[in-house]
Motif scaffolding. Structure first.
Motif, mmCIF file in Angstrom:
data_model
loop_
_atom_site.group_PDB
_atom_site.id
_atom_site.type_symbol
_atom_site.label_atom_id
_atom_site.label_comp_id
_atom_site.label_asym_id
_atom_site.label_seq_id
_atom_site.Cartn_x
_atom_site.Cartn_y
_atom_site.Cartn_z
ATOM 1 N N VAL A 40 58.408 102.840 62.475
ATOM 2 C CA VAL A 40 57.424 102.253 63.265
ATOM 3 C C VAL A 40 57.778 100.818 63.764
ATOM 4 N N ARG A 41 57.416 100.324 62.098
ATOM 5 C CA ARG A 41 57.429 98.735 61.921
ATOM 6 C C ARG A 41 59.346 98.449 61.661
ATOM 7 N N GLY B 38 58.021 98.119 66.292
ATOM 8 C CA GLY B 38 56.978 98.237 67.101
ATOM 9 C C GLY B 38 56.759 99.123 68.328
ATOM 10 N N PHE B 39 56.371 98.538 69.478
ATOM 11 C CA PHE B 39 56.157 99.293 70.743
ATOM 12 C C PHE B 39 56.764 97.922 71.875
ATOM 13 N N GLU C 27 50.818 106.586 55.934
ATOM 14 C CA GLU C 27 52.229 107.063 55.287
ATOM 15 C C GLU C 27 52.558 107.081 56.500
ATOM 16 N N ILE C 28 51.750 108.192 57.199
ATOM 17 C CA ILE C 28 51.618 108.600 58.666
ATOM 18 C C ILE C 28 50.704 107.811 59.671
ATOM 19 N N VAL C 29 51.026 107.788 60.616
ATOM 20 C CA VAL C 29 50.347 107.871 61.846
ATOM 21 C C VAL C 29 50.462 108.334 62.712
ATOM 22 N N ILE C 30 49.238 108.814 63.632
ATOM 23 C CA ILE C 30 49.501 109.514 64.945
ATOM 24 C C ILE C 30 49.304 108.510 66.338
ATOM 25 N N ARG C 31 49.978 108.876 67.243
ATOM 26 C CA ARG C 31 49.555 107.885 68.656
ATOM 27 C C ARG C 31 48.111 108.938 69.371
ATOM 28 N N ILE C 32 47.207 108.933 70.152
ATOM 29 C CA ILE C 32 47.163 109.780 71.481
ATOM 30 C C ILE C 32 46.709 108.981 72.443
ATOM 31 N N ASP C 33 46.691 108.709 73.479
ATOM 32 C CA ASP C 33 45.987 108.861 74.641
ATOM 33 C C ASP C 33 44.634 109.078 74.573
ATOM 34 N N ALA D 41 47.799 97.321 72.085
ATOM 35 C CA ALA D 41 46.797 97.734 71.358
ATOM 36 C C ALA D 41 47.654 98.659 70.687
ATOM 37 N N LEU D 42 48.810 99.707 70.613
ATOM 38 C CA LEU D 42 49.477 100.357 69.761
ATOM 39 C C LEU D 42 49.802 99.593 68.530
ATOM 40 N N ASN D 43 50.628 98.329 68.977
ATOM 41 C CA ASN D 43 51.103 97.513 67.844
ATOM 42 C C ASN D 43 49.840 97.196 67.007
ATOM 43 N N ARG D 44 48.665 96.255 67.397
ATOM 44 C CA ARG D 44 47.425 96.200 66.778
ATOM 45 C C ARG D 44 47.415 97.423 66.315
ATOM 46 N N GLY D 45 46.733 98.676 66.263
ATOM 47 C CA GLY D 45 47.096 99.781 65.307
ATOM 48 C C GLY D 45 48.120 99.703 64.128
ATOM 49 N N ILE D 46 49.026 99.426 64.668
ATOM 50 C CA ILE D 46 50.354 99.939 63.532
ATOM 51 C C ILE D 46 49.983 98.858 63.043
ATOM 52 N N ASP D 47 49.345 97.502 62.800
ATOM 53 C CA ASP D 47 49.221 96.662 62.309
ATOM 54 C C ASP D 47 47.757 97.049 61.082
ATOM 55 N N GLU D 48 46.956 97.618 61.608
ATOM 56 C CA GLU D 48 45.526 97.954 60.900
ATOM 57 C C GLU D 48 45.841 98.945 60.113
ATOM 58 N N THR D 49 47.218 100.048 60.499
ATOM 59 C CA THR D 49 47.248 101.621 59.634
ATOM 60 C C THR D 49 48.099 100.936 57.903
ATOM 61 N N ASP D 50 47.207 101.979 57.301
ATOM 62 C CA ASP D 50 47.433 101.873 55.544
ATOM 63 C C ASP D 50 48.072 103.375 55.309
#
Length: 241
Positions: A174-175, A179-180, A91-97, A80-89
């Motif tokens: 992250v890339r 990835g995770f 410069e900064i990404v935040i992951r939260i539970d 799920a996290l890596n799918r989110g990274i793929d969809e991110t455009d």
């Protein structure tokens, strides 16, 4: 101001219908205070409840975030996290539970650190909800670890792990880390460690605050702590070089 850089928030979600409204509402408040573009990706990872429907409904109501529901059919948080990274455009990404509620100034406080190009990861201070039997003990634990030890370690660039309850990253780092990783506990510590090994600084800032779930039974507490203890072995083994 609107000059603040855009940021993407990734929320991996498996059967989180009971808490998702509160989580997204808190993000909407924080986005209003931040002022820049805040994209929110709810990654529905094989939910069997109404997680997806609730996300869609909330996105139509919340005006300060750009929300999108993404379905990841392969089970596993790392997927799920890596799918989110793929969809991110951004410069900064935040992951939260999905059970993390950030405070109104959390995005502001976290994003200011990325003005320094040497910063690769930013973590903060978890706060207990306050209504459980272990909550007061948990607040003591987090104040010591994230409000004191992490700050001291950060002064000499010795922070290793930033918990995935809330972690902000440079997306390209992250890339670059691949990835995770799946199949292990501690994918969050693994990621921050690897980004730190690239030469980026890791920041622990206790003004970056968020409310995070605390176990409400001894059974849940034991499961959580065993998972955390296993992660120390998993991360050490994977990164022994």
């Amino acid at each position: 101001t609107r000059d603040n850089p855009g940021v993407t928030v990734i929320i991996p979600a498996h059967n989180e219908a009971h808490i998702l409204v509160r989580t997204l509402t808190s993000l909407n408040r924080a986005a209003a205070e931040y002022g820049g573009v805040v994209n929110v990706l709810v990654i529905d990872n094989c939910s069997t409840d109404h997680t997806g429907l609730i996300a869609i409904d909330m996105f139509t109501r919340l005006t300060n975030i750009n929300g999108e529901l993404v379905h990841e059919p392969v089970p596993g948080k790392s997927n799920a996290l890596n799918r989110g990274i793929d969809e991110t455009d951004t410069e900064i990404v935040i992951r939260i539970d999905a059970d993390t509620q950030i405070l109104p100034d959390t995005i502001v406080q976290a994003m200011r650190h990325f003005a320094d190009p040497e910063v690769g990861v930013v973590g903060g201070l978890p706060i207990a909800p306050g209504d459980g039997i272990f909550d007061r003990a948990r607040d003591i634990e987090t104040l010591l670890k994230h409000g004191y030890y992490q700050v001291a370690y950060g002064a000499v660039d010795m922070i290793v792990g930033v918990p995935g309850m809330f972690a902000a990253y440079r997306t390209e780092a992250v890339r670059a880390a691949g990835g995770f990783v799946g199949g292990m506990n501690g994918e969050d510590t693994d990621m921050s460690l690897r980004i730190g090994e690239m030469g980026f600084r890791i920041i622990g800032d206790p003004t970056v605050r968020y409310v995070s779930e605390v176990p409400r039974s001894f059974k849940h507490l034991r499961e959580q702590r065993m998972r955390w203890f296993r992660s120390a072995y998993h991360v050490s083994s994977r990164n022994r070089d």
